[in-house]
Design a protein around this motif. Structure first.
Motif, PDB file in Angstrom:
ATOM      1  N   UNK A  26       0.832  -1.206   0.000  1.00 16.10           N
ATOM      2  CA  UNK A  26       0.000   0.000   0.000  1.00 16.10           C
ATOM      3  C   UNK A  26       0.868   1.259   0.000  1.00 16.10           C
ATOM      4  N   UNK A  27       1.962   1.244   0.738  1.00 15.64           N
ATOM      5  CA  UNK A  27       2.886   2.384   0.744  1.00 15.64           C
ATOM      6  C   UNK A  27       3.508   2.601  -0.623  1.00 15.64           C
ATOM      7  N   UNK A  28       3.934   1.521  -1.244  1.00 17.59           N
ATOM      8  CA  UNK A  28       4.551   1.615  -2.575  1.00 17.59           C
ATOM      9  C   UNK A  28       3.562   2.232  -3.566  1.00 17.59           C
ATOM     10  N   UNK A  29       2.336   1.740  -3.546  1.00 18.49           N
ATOM     11  CA  UNK A  29       1.325   2.256  -4.464  1.00 18.49           C
ATOM     12  C   UNK A  29       0.992   3.719  -4.169  1.00 18.49           C
ATOM     13  N   UNK A  30       0.931   4.091  -2.902  1.00 17.39           N
ATOM     14  CA  UNK A  30       0.660   5.483  -2.538  1.00 17.39           C
ATOM     15  C   UNK A  30       1.818   6.379  -2.958  1.00 17.39           C
ATOM     16  N   UNK A  31       3.041   5.907  -2.767  1.00 16.53           N
ATOM     17  CA  UNK A  31       4.213   6.688  -3.174  1.00 16.53           C
ATOM     18  C   UNK A  31       4.250   6.846  -4.693  1.00 16.53           C
ATOM     19  N   UNK A  32       3.908   5.808  -5.417  1.00 20.03           N
ATOM     20  CA  UNK A  32       3.867   5.890  -6.879  1.00 20.03           C
ATOM     21  C   UNK A  32       2.839   6.935  -7.315  1.00 20.03           C
ATOM     22  N   UNK A  33       1.653   6.868  -6.736  1.00 24.64           N
ATOM     23  CA  UNK A  33       0.609   7.836  -7.087  1.00 24.64           C
ATOM     24  C   UNK A  33       1.034   9.253  -6.715  1.00 24.64           C
ATOM     25  N   UNK A  34       1.605   9.421  -5.536  1.00 21.58           N
ATOM     26  CA  UNK A  34       2.021  10.743  -5.074  1.00 21.58           C
ATOM     27  C   UNK A  34       3.088  11.331  -6.000  1.00 21.58           C
ATOM     28  N   UNK A  35       4.110  10.556  -6.300  1.00 24.49           N
ATOM     29  CA  UNK A  35       5.207  11.059  -7.147  1.00 24.49           C
ATOM     30  C   UNK A  35       4.737  11.333  -8.574  1.00 24.49           C
ATOM     31  N   UNK A  36       3.899  10.468  -9.112  1.00 21.75           N
ATOM     32  CA  UNK A  36       3.414  10.674 -10.477  1.00 21.75           C
ATOM     33  C   UNK A  36       2.485  11.878 -10.561  1.00 21.75           C
ATOM     34  N   UNK A  37       1.607  12.011  -9.593  1.00 24.19           N
ATOM     35  CA  UNK A  37       0.636  13.105  -9.609  1.00 24.19           C
ATOM     36  C   UNK A  37       1.295  14.464  -9.367  1.00 24.19           C
ATOM     37  N   UNK A 138       7.751  14.105   2.424  1.00 26.45           N
ATOM     38  CA  UNK A 138       6.417  13.605   2.097  1.00 26.45           C
ATOM     39  C   UNK A 138       5.991  12.312   2.804  1.00 26.45           C
ATOM     40  N   UNK A 139       6.747  11.829   3.767  1.00 26.57           N
ATOM     41  CA  UNK A 139       6.423  10.542   4.399  1.00 26.57           C
ATOM     42  C   UNK A 139       5.012  10.522   4.982  1.00 26.57           C
ATOM     43  N   UNK A 171      -4.894  12.929   1.755  1.00 28.67           N
ATOM     44  CA  UNK A 171      -3.873  12.552   0.767  1.00 28.67           C
ATOM     45  C   UNK A 171      -4.015  13.414  -0.483  1.00 28.67           C
ATOM     46  N   UNK A 172      -5.231  13.557  -0.982  1.00 28.07           N
ATOM     47  CA  UNK A 172      -5.458  14.366  -2.183  1.00 28.07           C
ATOM     48  C   UNK A 172      -5.149  15.840  -1.938  1.00 28.07           C
ATOM     49  N   UNK A 173      -5.467  16.339  -0.749  1.00 28.76           N
ATOM     50  CA  UNK A 173      -5.137  17.729  -0.410  1.00 28.76           C
ATOM     51  C   UNK A 173      -3.625  17.930  -0.390  1.00 28.76           C
ATOM     52  N   UNK A 174      -2.910  16.971   0.171  1.00 32.23           N
ATOM     53  CA  UNK A 174      -1.447  17.052   0.206  1.00 32.23           C
ATOM     54  C   UNK A 174      -0.863  17.009  -1.206  1.00 32.23           C
ATOM     55  N   UNK A 175      -1.435  16.175  -2.078  1.00 36.46           N
ATOM     56  CA  UNK A 175      -0.957  16.132  -3.468  1.00 36.46           C
ATOM     57  C   UNK A 175      -1.216  17.469  -4.152  1.00 36.46           C
ATOM     58  N   UNK A 176      -2.376  18.055  -3.911  1.00 38.65           N
ATOM     59  CA  UNK A 176      -2.699  19.350  -4.514  1.00 38.65           C
ATOM     60  C   UNK A 176      -1.725  20.435  -4.084  1.00 38.65           C
ATOM     61  N   UNK A 177      -1.452  20.518  -2.800  1.00 34.21           N
ATOM     62  CA  UNK A 177      -0.498  21.515  -2.298  1.00 34.21           C
ATOM     63  C   UNK A 177       0.906  21.273  -2.859  1.00 34.21           C
TER      64      UNK A 177
END
Length: 182
Positions: A26-37, A138-139, A171-177
């Motif tokens: 789950x962490x790997x997938x979240x990190x992938x989404x975060x970095x890509x987005x 970003x941890x 999570x989405x708010x953090x990605x937006x910022x």
């Protein structure tokens, strides 16, 4: 590099009964989404040196990294245009991304010229963690994404759809910022 288990303190207490392997995934997938987005993991690779009669080269990514986007390129210090498929094989000077692994420089460059690549990366499926600078910045955000993923799993002792929705929103708010900052 920080391994996935070094992020567990941020959220694992909220998902009782979750295995470390499931949490790491789950962490790997979240990190992938975060970095890509957010495109927060940008690097400039060491120059790729051109070879006689060669136009196709490999991105110098490691097994821990996955290519997301070419941000810019220079050939012998001069900017290269980012080309599209319909421009392949033409006389327009530039660089064409062929895949996540390869790029093409056109027209045929002279041998011995450095190609400098600035790219966006994300952790690969084989990654065992994230780079230290990503961890420092970003941890907590990535852990919220993992928490949302885990809590939204059905029929698990840690399933909690309302809390998953809250974590997903954070999570989405953090990605937006982060997108704005990057």
């Amino acid at each position: 590099m920080k391994t996935w288990d070094q992020l567990h303190d941020y959220y694992l207490n909220d998902v009782p009964g979750c295995s470390y392997a499931t949490a790491a995934n789950a962490l790997r997938m979240a990190a992938q989404e975060f970095c890509e987005s957010t495109k927060c993991w940008r690097v400039t690779f060491a120059p790729v040196v051109t070879v006689l009669n060669t136009t196709v080269y490999s991105f110098p990514v490691t097994s821990e990294q996955e290519f997301v986007k070419l941000e810019s390129a220079k050939l012998a210090g001069q900017p290269l245009d980012l080309l599209f498929d319909e421009e392949a094989g033409g006389t327009h000077r530039g660089i064409l991304v062929l895949s996540e692994l390869q790029f093409q420089v056109q027209p045929l460059p002279a041998a011995g010229q450095p190609v400098l690549l600035k790219v966006t990366l994300k952790p690969s499926n084989a990654s065992i963690g994230i780079e230290d600078h990503l961890y420092s910045a970003y941890a907590e955000h990535i852990a919220k994404g993992a928490k949302a993923r885990l809590m939204s799993m059905t029929n698990q002792p840690f399933s909690n759809l309302p809390a998953a929705g809250v974590a997903r929103g954070e999570f989405e708010a953090a990605m937006g910022k982060t997108r704005i900052r990057v």
